[in-house]
Write an enzyme that holds these catalytic residues in place. Structure first.
Site, PDB file in Angstrom:
ATOM      1  N   SER A 134      11.740  85.718 -19.375  1.00 55.82           N
ATOM      2  CA  SER A 134      11.719  86.245 -20.635  1.00 55.82           C
ATOM      3  C   SER A 134      12.855  85.644 -21.498  1.00 55.82           C
ATOM      4  CB  SER A 134      11.714  87.633 -20.828  1.00 55.82           C
ATOM      5  OG  SER A 134      12.591  88.362 -19.891  1.00 55.82           O
ATOM      6  N   SER A 155      13.513  86.750 -14.973  1.00 55.85           N
ATOM      7  CA  SER A 155      13.575  86.296 -16.313  1.00 55.85           C
ATOM      8  C   SER A 155      14.942  85.507 -16.876  1.00 55.85           C
ATOM      9  CB  SER A 155      13.623  87.392 -17.262  1.00 55.85           C
ATOM     10  OG  SER A 155      12.358  88.064 -17.369  1.00 55.85           O
ATOM     11  N   LYS A 172      20.908  87.706 -25.524  1.00 56.30           N
ATOM     12  CA  LYS A 172      19.431  87.994 -25.398  1.00 56.30           C
ATOM     13  C   LYS A 172      19.259  89.173 -26.531  1.00 56.30           C
ATOM     14  CE  LYS A 172      15.649  88.410 -22.374  1.00 56.30           C
ATOM     15  NZ  LYS A 172      15.295  88.596 -20.762  1.00 56.30           N
TER      16      LYS A 172
END
Lengths: 529, 622
Positions: A139, A163, A60
């Site tokens: 996210s 997330s 990420k």
């Protein structure tokens, strides 16, 4: 297209034939904007140390890497190269990880659909629905899609309020949020430090379990992260836990027999999609059939948890993001900024840059946080939210059979506080459970068009997606989302018919939680454990 | 949030930015106060003075402080301002002043508060900076426990209760000298609370406070320093991050001081206490210490328990500035109230030599710091054992040492305090070394009190005054931690021994001191130098003195007749003045380097009694 085939060529020699098949089957998917940057071919010869088999890793883009930029999907950092590498990336590279790219996300991790990105929204398409785009969840949506598409065996995400788990549920992969303090956050650009955890996504539980438990990640203290548990604390916690000795488990029935799964009654909310409710009930029934016990439990503070989360997390975010000022990071908005020389006019140096470079969701949370920390609102919001946070943790401690090793003696509590639906095991109270079993999200992945733009969801609607994931974050507990099939609507069998089931364990019970999650996934017909 | 002009922010946030040309604070940036000084000459209205022209826009050559002060004095005179006498400015009849003080002090530690980067002073800019010091994304604070040692010592010296558990909070405001956008401090749970220090008359408190007064310390907290801004020509500011994250303590008093001199004495005493326990890097005037004062006034017949509205004056950089700023602000507030107005809660500034404080920002311009517990940092737990150990190893506190200097060494309170407060306590160590060497010359095991007092008075006089004459600023003497300077204590003791034994004259002794300062005494062998240069005191013989006396007494019958009048009982007091007049004449006539004034006086007196007066008598009789 050539980029992807090159990318897959990169680590293909490491990928088993079974996986190769899985990877190619997803190649019909459109470019889903899941990567912000990709590793060039020659990069990343894995520092393989036997006995770790090589694997592909997507990271990420709010986790620092040196070979690729770390943008956090923000205009402020769109060309930012970290001078150092996050501890977790180093740890995984030394365990055979081969970095394939940095994945898209909601800016600084703030969002539930990976749509608030300076690099555009992440999406997932369902081949037999005519290219209709669905939310990948957020996210860590880019990481989830990269794993679902077979572009990475494992992806790193961050889980602050769900997330990792929410995108896992929406995309049909496994998402694991460890106990707070287990995996180092050094090099993770913070959103809300007291809630942030590094999470892992993979198509099965096995890959995650082999790294965290088998690979010994759980054991490694990082002196550069002040919230990383010390070696002594790790030893103390592990001394009252089982399952850290190894990853060899028995058959699912053997693992599951005698385990007590709690069904939190407060999670059966009105907004819960009936198909998910059915899948949840079916899963409970299947587990019971295999000799597990299903116990209703009460987590009465759940209804306040979401509000508390959306006070604490933005408060910390408003503080963490104060450093992005357009001087050291991003570009100066010189057109409207008066600059220091016009101080007499009340000119300010940073405001215009911050107004221009932060996305709308980040700005909303900064303002929310700045307000709840202001001297007149502090007592009524931030302090109360922290009190709720304690109550949430207390709820969990009452439900679990194991004590929380970070707390002292369990607090006595009044049985009359409990819901009438809770059965008493004996005169002392209800039975303590091993794990909680609940949905990961109240709905299936929504269509992208329903969550973006002015006609999209209101922020509050988006926040409601986190209702089942936030409590474990507030309490710092380990939780894993595994995919389950739901009844197909209109006969389609695809990703939109996959929901996430969440298992939550007591603090530092990560090893047993992952073993149980693998068994449950196998029992429910998931592909691997 | 209100918008504050950056220049104003600069003035109150850039803690050590005030310019100190001349003797104050070498090596610090000098952005705001040049403008501030320019502006104090003008006596403009507060509004105008709060927004001066950009200070760096008109770079001017540095003006020596002395000249600045002179100019200001001239401007003051021209404006018709009459300086009040110090003795009558401590109180204003009918009004009670209340002062609280916040002091920031740089802790004496090797590492920064939350990173292992070294603390430094005047090193190459940006050479001691860790990732966290720059707030690089993904970096985290790592508390350096050894910073607790000077912090706890300081709190113990201030008689505080050390808290077993304390925590760190973030204080938010935007400024370029603070890369994270917040400062880590201890707002909700500081590490030390409820202390006090006692101030005595000898510390220089106002006469109205009597022999002693106790000032309560509300709390002491640890926090990070900010980066240093260096103003360049034009609008360029350079930032040196070596200072960012350096540990500070902030000491907050209760509002318990009621006289300006007492407030200044408090700051002076805190500085002395901190340096005596080795907690602090340097003093107020070197920039290691900063003081903010809170001032309010109320009528003495005000029966209510509430204090008046207070204002805060930021960044006072000398003891005199503390006192002067309080006086000016008190007088301003009284004038406002007597005119029927109301004091506004606001932040004000003060520049050296000024007569009034100036408004920096009002209440509506106050920053809401949005204090939040730092979510990365756990609580600091201070064990009882550490506190006990530090308390034991702290040594004598200044008051104890001053008492020792007065009682055992027979110094005056003034000299004792001066020795103790100079050069971070190194000067007094030097004094002890000199006295030790001096006594070594007498080879006595137990020195009688009278002799010790004689030695130490002489040593104190030279350690303070003669040494002080050598240099403009004390740091030019090259002090070292072990109580030495460019003039070895053994050399000074040797000089003083020879002086005390009258083997050399005071003039020669001073000359030798200069030579030692200029490193012109090879190997520190004072005696060898006296030998080779023939500086030994070869005193005139009794006869030679007598000859000089005779010469001086010649044609002085009128003067000598005074002695006759005394002898005859016609005047009551011995004409000592006349005697000294004759001795002076004698000294001028003779070779000074071979004469001792005492001997000359003795001989002259003898000659008067034995020769001149009888001769006058016989003249009168004949």
């Amino acid at each position: 297209m050539s980029t992807r085939s090159r990318l897959q060529g990169l680590c293909l020699r490491h990928v088993s034939s079974k996986r190769r098949h899985a990877a190619t089957s997803h190649q019909q998917r459109r470019l889903l904007n899941q990567f912000i940057s990709k590793a060039p071919l020659q990069d990343d010869t894995p520092d393989t140390q036997p006995p770790f088999p090589p694997f592909t890793l997507a990271v990420k883009d709010n986790i620092a890497t040196q070979s690729l930029p770390t943008t956090c999907a923000s205009s402020f950092l769109n060309a930012y190269h970290s001078p150092f590498e996050a501890t977790i990336v180093t740890q995984l590279r030394s365990r055979g990880a081969c970095l394939v790219g940095k994945t898209n996300l909601d800016e600084f991790g703030m969002g539930s659909h990976s749509t608030h990105s300076a690099f555009g929204a992440v999406s997932q398409t369902l081949p037999n629905e005519g290219g209709e785009e669905y939310s990948a969840g957020g996210s860590s949506g880019g990481s989830a899609v990269a794993v679902a598409a077979g572009e990475a065996d494992v992806a790193l995400g961050t889980d602050t309020g769900g997330s990792v788990r929410l995108p896992a549920a929406y995309t049909g992969v496994v998402g694991f949020k460890p106990s707070y303090g287990m995996l180092s956050r050094h090099g993770v650009v913070p959103y809300a430090n007291s809630l942030d955890t590094v999470g892992l996504l993979a198509r099965g539980v096995k890959e995650i379990r082999e790294l965290v438990v088998g690979g010994g990640l759980w054991l490694e203290h990082d002196p550069r992260d002040p919230t990383s548990l010390s070696e002594a604390a790790r030893a103390r916690c592990a001394s009252v836990r089982k399952g850290y000795a190894g990853v060899d488990g028995g058959k699912p029935e053997e693992v599951l027999r005698g385990l007590k799964f709690g069904i939190p009654l407060e999670y059966n909310v009105e907004e819960l999609d009936p198909r998910i409710r059915d899948a949840w009930a079916a899963a409970a029934a299947a587990l019971q059939k295999l000799g597990a016990r299903i116990v209703p439990v009460s987590l009465p503070t759940t209804r306040h948890a979401l509000s508390a989360y959306y006070i604490i997390a933005p408060a910390e975010a408003s503080s963490n993001l104060a450093k992005y000022d357009g001087v050291r990071y991003g570009s100066r908005a010189s057109d409207t900024d008066a600059g220091s020389s016009d101080a007499a006019d009340g000119g300010v140096l940073y405001a215009a840059s911050r107004g221009r470079s932060f996305g709308s969701e980040v700005q909303r949370r900064i303002l929310l946080g700045a307000y709840t920390l202001s001297s007149e609102a502090m007592d009524n919001y931030f302090i109360k939210a922290q009190k709720i946070r304690r109550l949430v943790r207390r709820d969990f401690d009452r439900a679990f059979a194991l004590a929380n090793p970070l707390q002292g003696e369990p607090e006595p509590f009044d049985l009359s506080d409990l819901s009438e639906d809770i059965l008493m095991e004996n005169k002392l109270g209800p039975v303590g459970v091993d794990f909680l079993l609940c949905p990961t999200a109240p709905t299936l992945a929504p269509k992208l068009e329903d969550v973006v733009g002015a006609e999209g969801q209101s922020p509050v609607n988006a926040y409601v997606n986190d209702v089942f994931t936030v409590p474990a974050s507030l309490a710092g507990l380990p939780a894993v989302s595994i995919p389950v099939r739901v009844a197909a609507e209109g006969g389609h069998k695809d990703v939109a018919n996959t929901a996430g089931l969440q298992l939550i364990g007591q603090y530092w019970d990560d090893a047993r939680l992952l073993a149980a999650a693998g068994a449950v996934m196998e029992v429910l017909g998931g592909s691997s454990r | 949030m209100a918008r504050i002009p950056t220049v104003e922010l600069t003035r109150y946030l850039l803690a050590r930015q005030m310019s100190h040309h001349g003797c104050l604070r070498v090596g610090r940036a000098s952005l705001p106060s040049r403008a501030a000084i320019g502006q104090t000459r003008r006596f403009t209205s507060p509004i105008q003075s709060s927004t001066p022209a950009s200070p760096a826009a008109t770079p001017s050559p540095p003006v020596p402080l002395r000249k600045q002060l002179k100019d200001q004095a001239r401007a003051l005179k021209a404006s018709g301002y009459k300086k009040k006498k110090k003795t009558d400015n401590q109180t204003v009849p009918g009004w009670e002043l209340t002062v609280g003080i916040e002091i920031h002090a740089q802790l004496n530690t090797a590492r920064k508060l939350f990173s292992p980067a070294a603390t430094s002073f005047d090193d190459r800019p940006n050479s001691h900076v860790a990732l966290f010091d720059l707030a690089v994304p993904g970096s985290q604070p790592i508390f350096q426990p050894e910073t607790l040692i000077p912090a706890v010592r300081a709190a113990l010296a201030l008689e505080c209760d050390i808290q077993r558990v304390s925590r760190f909070d973030r204080k938010h405001y935007f400024h370029w000298d603070q890369p994270a956008g917040y400062q880590i401090t201890q707002f909700y749970e500081p590490f030390a609370k409820d202390g006090h220090i006692k101030l005595y008359a000898r510390d220089g408190i106002a006469a109205e406070d009597g022999e002693e007064v106790t000032v309560g310390i509300k709390q002491v907290q640890m926090e990070q320093d900010t980066a240093k801004t260096v103003a360049m020509a034009g609008e360029t500011h350079r930032i040196d991050f070596n200072r960012v994250g350096v540990p500070l303590i902030e000491i907050i008093t209760l509002p318990e001081m009621h006289h300006p001199a007492t407030a200044a004495a408090f700051v002076r005493k805190v500085q002395m206490l901190l340096s005596s326990v080795d907690a602090c890097t340097s003093g107020l005037e070197e920039g290691g210490l900063r003081a903010d004062v809170n001032v309010s006034v109320r009528r003495t017949d005000d029966a209510s328990d509430t204090l008046g509205t207070r204002t805060e004056i930021k960044n006072l950089s000398s003891f005199k500035a503390v006192e002067d700023a309080i006086i000016a602000e008190r007088d301003r507030q009284i004038a406002v109230l007597e005119a029927g107005g109301a004091v506004q809660g606001e932040t004000r500034g003060w520049s050296v030599g000024s007569i009034e404080t100036r408004r920096l920002r009002g209440k509506e311009g106050e920053v809401d710091y949005r204090y939040m517990p730092d979510p990365d940092l756990g609580p600091v737990v201070i064990g009882e054992q550490l506190i006990e150990h530090l308390a034991k190893s702290m040594g004598t506190l200044p008051d104890g040492e001053v008492d020792l200097l007065i009682n055992t060494f027979g110094l005056t309170a003034k000299d004792a305090l001066a020795l103790k407060s100079l050069d971070d306590g190194i000067r007094v160590e030097y004094f002890y070394n000199v006295v030790r060497h001096l006594e070594g010359h007498y080879r006595r095991v137990d020195v009688p009190e009278e002799l010790r007092h004689k030695h130490s008075s002489l040593a104190a006089n030279w350690c303070l005054h003669e040494l002080g004459k050598l240099v403009k600023a004390s740091n030019e003497l090259g002090w070292t931690e072990n109580g030495e300077c460019v003039i070895p204590s053994a050399s000074l003791a040797e000089i003083l021994y020879q002086l005390q034994e009258k083997k050399i004259t005071a003039k020669v002794a001073k000359e030798l001191l200069w030579m030692s300062f200029r490193q012109e005494i090879p190997g520190g062998h004072v005696v060898a130098v006296i030998d080779t240069m023939g500086l030994w005191f070869k005193e005139l013989s009794e006869n030679e003195y007598a000859e000089l006396a005779d010469e001086a007494a010649e044609d002085e019958d009128k003067v000598l007749s005074e002695f006759l009048r005394f002898k005859d009982g016609k005047s009551k007091a011995y004409p000592q003045g006349k005697l000294m007049f004759l001795v002076g004449k004698m000294m001028r006539a003779g070779p000074e380097e071979q004469m001792d004034p005492g001997s000359a006086e003795r001989v002259m007196r003898k000659r008067i009694d034995k020769v001149y007066v009888p001769s006058l008598q016989s003249k009168g009789a004949s």
